[in-house]
Design a protein around this motif. Structure first.
Motif, PDB file in Angstrom:
ATOM      1  N   LEU A  35       0.689  -0.900  -0.314  1.00 36.66           N
ATOM      2  CA  LEU A  35       0.220   0.139  -0.354  1.00 36.66           C
ATOM      3  C   LEU A  35       1.145   1.043   0.282  1.00 36.66           C
ATOM      4  O   LEU A  35       0.518   2.509  -0.281  1.00 36.66           O
ATOM      5  CB  LEU A  35      -1.082   0.022   1.294  1.00 36.66           C
ATOM      6  N   LEU A  36       2.164   1.703   0.481  1.00 39.19           N
ATOM      7  CA  LEU A  36       2.772   2.519   0.506  1.00 39.19           C
ATOM      8  C   LEU A  36       3.396   2.386  -0.635  1.00 39.19           C
ATOM      9  O   LEU A  36       3.510   4.296  -0.794  1.00 39.19           O
ATOM     10  CB  LEU A  36       4.264   2.108   2.033  1.00 39.19           C
ATOM     11  N   ILE A  37       3.920   1.630  -1.397  1.00 40.46           N
ATOM     12  CA  ILE A  37       4.533   1.753  -2.582  1.00 40.46           C
ATOM     13  C   ILE A  37       3.348   2.341  -3.519  1.00 40.46           C
ATOM     14  O   ILE A  37       3.677   3.124  -4.217  1.00 40.46           O
ATOM     15  CB  ILE A  37       4.640   0.638  -2.937  1.00 40.46           C
ATOM     16  N   VAL A  38       2.062   1.487  -3.541  1.00 42.34           N
ATOM     17  CA  VAL A  38       1.082   1.641  -4.656  1.00 42.34           C
ATOM     18  C   VAL A  38       0.717   3.238  -4.425  1.00 42.34           C
ATOM     19  O   VAL A  38       0.369   4.198  -5.573  1.00 42.34           O
ATOM     20  CB  VAL A  38      -0.050   0.949  -4.313  1.00 42.34           C
ATOM     21  N   ARG A  39       0.206   3.691  -3.266  1.00 49.28           N
ATOM     22  CA  ARG A  39       0.167   4.985  -2.721  1.00 49.28           C
ATOM     23  C   ARG A  39       1.963   6.218  -3.347  1.00 49.28           C
ATOM     24  O   ARG A  39       0.708   7.075  -4.000  1.00 49.28           O
ATOM     25  CB  ARG A  39      -0.351   5.562  -1.206  1.00 49.28           C
ATOM     26  N   GLY A  40       2.526   5.278  -2.785  1.00 55.22           N
ATOM     27  CA  GLY A  40       3.434   6.579  -3.509  1.00 55.22           C
ATOM     28  C   GLY A  40       4.029   6.659  -5.245  1.00 55.22           C
ATOM     29  O   GLY A  40       4.500   7.388  -5.946  1.00 55.22           O
ATOM     30  N   LEU A  41       3.307   5.506  -5.648  1.00 50.55           N
ATOM     31  CA  LEU A  41       3.219   5.719  -7.272  1.00 50.55           C
ATOM     32  C   LEU A  41       2.210   6.448  -8.246  1.00 50.55           C
ATOM     33  O   LEU A  41       2.801   7.090  -9.040  1.00 50.55           O
ATOM     34  CB  LEU A  41       3.622   3.987  -7.840  1.00 50.55           C
ATOM     35  N   ASN A  42       1.408   6.354  -7.392  1.00 47.91           N
ATOM     36  CA  ASN A  42       0.364   7.087  -8.013  1.00 47.91           C
ATOM     37  C   ASN A  42       0.658   8.731  -7.438  1.00 47.91           C
ATOM     38  O   ASN A  42       0.049   9.329  -8.518  1.00 47.91           O
ATOM     39  CB  ASN A  42      -0.952   6.868  -7.043  1.00 47.91           C
ATOM     40  N   ILE A  43       0.947   8.510  -6.952  1.00 49.99           N
ATOM     41  CA  ILE A  43       1.271  10.573  -5.746  1.00 49.99           C
ATOM     42  C   ILE A  43       2.224  10.825  -7.400  1.00 49.99           C
ATOM     43  O   ILE A  43       2.438  11.988  -8.205  1.00 49.99           O
ATOM     44  CB  ILE A  43       2.446  10.728  -4.788  1.00 49.99           C
ATOM     45  N   ALA A  44       3.266   9.993  -8.299  1.00 50.85           N
ATOM     46  CA  ALA A  44       4.348   9.838  -8.375  1.00 50.85           C
ATOM     47  C   ALA A  44       3.879  10.390  -9.801  1.00 50.85           C
ATOM     48  O   ALA A  44       3.643  10.833 -10.644  1.00 50.85           O
ATOM     49  CB  ALA A  44       5.293   8.931  -8.573  1.00 50.85           C
ATOM     50  N   VAL A  45       2.569   9.674 -10.852  1.00 55.06           N
ATOM     51  CA  VAL A  45       2.046   9.739 -11.433  1.00 55.06           C
ATOM     52  C   VAL A  45       1.297  10.946 -11.626  1.00 55.06           C
ATOM     53  O   VAL A  45       0.923  10.820 -12.930  1.00 55.06           O
ATOM     54  CB  VAL A  45       0.758   8.702 -11.912  1.00 55.06           C
ATOM     55  N   ASN A  46       0.805  11.337 -10.762  1.00 54.60           N
ATOM     56  CA  ASN A  46      -0.507  12.292 -10.779  1.00 54.60           C
ATOM     57  C   ASN A  46       0.334  13.753 -10.171  1.00 54.60           C
ATOM     58  O   ASN A  46      -0.562  14.903 -10.754  1.00 54.60           O
ATOM     59  CB  ASN A  46      -1.166  12.546  -9.541  1.00 54.60           C
ATOM     60  N   ALA A  47       1.600  13.943 -10.082  1.00 58.21           N
ATOM     61  CA  ALA A  47       2.834  14.867 -10.140  1.00 58.21           C
ATOM     62  C   ALA A  47       2.593  15.823 -11.121  1.00 58.21           C
ATOM     63  O   ALA A  47       2.339  15.754 -12.232  1.00 58.21           O
ATOM     64  CB  ALA A  47       3.736  14.354  -9.835  1.00 58.21           C
TER      65      ALA A  47
END
Length: 381
Positions: free
Chosen positions: A288-300
């Motif tokens: 969940l930590l990694i998925v949330r981080g990657l989601n933040i990266a995608v939407n940056a």
């Protein structure tokens, strides 16, 4: 209590905490909570462990809060000075650093600091800044310059020697290079070159580093010596079974068979006491930590923030994978802590700093998207 503008104090303070991303914050708090529960059991016979970790968490929270309130534009401006400072500190370590346990990794300024930890964040900052500047005009020499920027601090860290931190800094920079547009063909070519260079690498490794590789291949060749710790760790993980032996009832930990049980090998303590069920819950939290981080990266909102968020997220992945792998006997022991669970101040502040940067990127990206939507609505109205 009211202040001069008539607003309650909490309303004035609230914007400074509104930068926290609820999802990311909850995941980090859950991992810290699991870590404290495990640390209590692992360090039950070690005075001051819980107090020390509580202090470390407070310091990490402060670092997270400062980073979360720092706009990405400011991060871009400080990227080059931060990298230069990190390299200067590493040079200072090489010249007159403090030696402990045969390694020269620390500088003493009243307190001891480990500059190599700082480079885990300064490196992706610098690389993201570089690729942002090169966006639209990337050539082969751009990747060569990036590799050189990465090689300088990694070489200084490896010389200390500190293979674990050097590997994490390499990963931090390599993730940015890959996310910056490096082709799969180039990645495959570098992988082949790295494999071809293994004999050379073996020849320059220290004896203890060679021993760790040999122990990985066959820990039972010296079961009472170099292989003892990893064998005991694997016994602890296996003996946990499906449901574990119960909190504070781990025999391998409390009979002191597990080395560094509050730091690098805390996963073995957790596995013995909570078993496969606990491990699955822990893996879900890290996922969940990694998925949330990657989601933040995608939407940056910018190329810089996408690269930075993606790299920091993958650093979390590398931390967790390497630690669990070395404790389970599938990668060499390199001294990498388990994120948000292992005892320690410097690593926890580094992880908190990364979390704060992710929250800042998410907060400001949300603001950019909200402003864009408002402008689009105004244009159609």
């Amino acid at each position: 209590m009211r202040v001069h503008d008539g607003r309650p104090l909490w309303q004035r303070v609230r914007p400074y905490f509104a930068v926290f991303d609820p999802q990311l914050a909850v995941i980090m708090l859950m991992l810290l909570s699991v870590g404290l529960v495990t640390l209590y059991s692992a360090g039950i016979a070690i005075p001051g462990q819980m107090t020390g970790q509580a202090r470390n968490i407070c310091m990490a929270f402060l670092v997270t809060w400062i980073a979360a309130n720092t706009p990405p534009q400011v991060m871009m401006r400080i990227a080059v000075p931060a990298y230069a400072l990190g390299v200067a500190l590493l040079v200072a370590v090489a010249l007159f650093g403090t030696i402990k346990g045969g390694s020269r990794r620390w500088l003493t300024f009243g307190i001891q600091v480990q500059p190599s930890e700082y480079m885990k964040i300064a490196m992706p900052l610098m690389m993201a800044w570089f690729f942002q500047r090169q966006q639209g005009q990337l050539r082969w020499h751009s990747y060569l310059i990036a590799a050189l920027l990465l090689a300088i601090p990694v070489g200084l860290i490896a010389r200390q020697p500190d293979l674990g931190t050097a590997m994490l800094v390499v990963a931090a920079g390599a993730y940015v290079i890959f996310l910056g547009g490096l082709s799969w063909k180039a990645v495959a070519a570098m992988g082949a070159a790295a494999c071809a260079a293994l004999p050379v690498l073996w020849s320059v490794m220290h004896d203890y580093q060679r021993d760790r590789v040999l122990t990985l291949i066959d820990p039972y060749h010296d079961p009472l010596g170099k292989g003892f710790h990893i064998i005991q760790s694997m016994i602890a993980i296996g003996s946990g079974g499906f449901g574990g032996k119960g909190w504070t009832h781990g025999t391998q930990a409390h009979l002191e068979f597990i080395p560094e049980r509050t730091t690098d090998f805390i996963f073995a303590v957790f596995s013995e006491e909570f078993g496969l069920t606990g491990n699955m819950v822990l893996l879900v939290l890290y996922l969940l930590l990694i998925v949330r981080g990657l989601n933040i990266a995608v939407n940056a909102s910018t190329f810089f923030t996408r690269l930075l968020a993606g790299s920091i997220t993958m650093i979390y992945f590398t931390y967790a994978f390497v630690n669990m792998g070395m404790v389970s006997g599938i990668v060499p022991v390199v001294g990498v802590p388990l994120p948000f669970m292992s005892y320690g101040g410097t690593a926890l502040m580094t992880l908190g700093l990364g979390g704060g940067i992710l929250m800042s990127i998410q907060h400001h990206s949300r603001g950019v998207r909200g402003g864009a939507a408002a402008r689009a609505w105004g244009a159609t109205a």
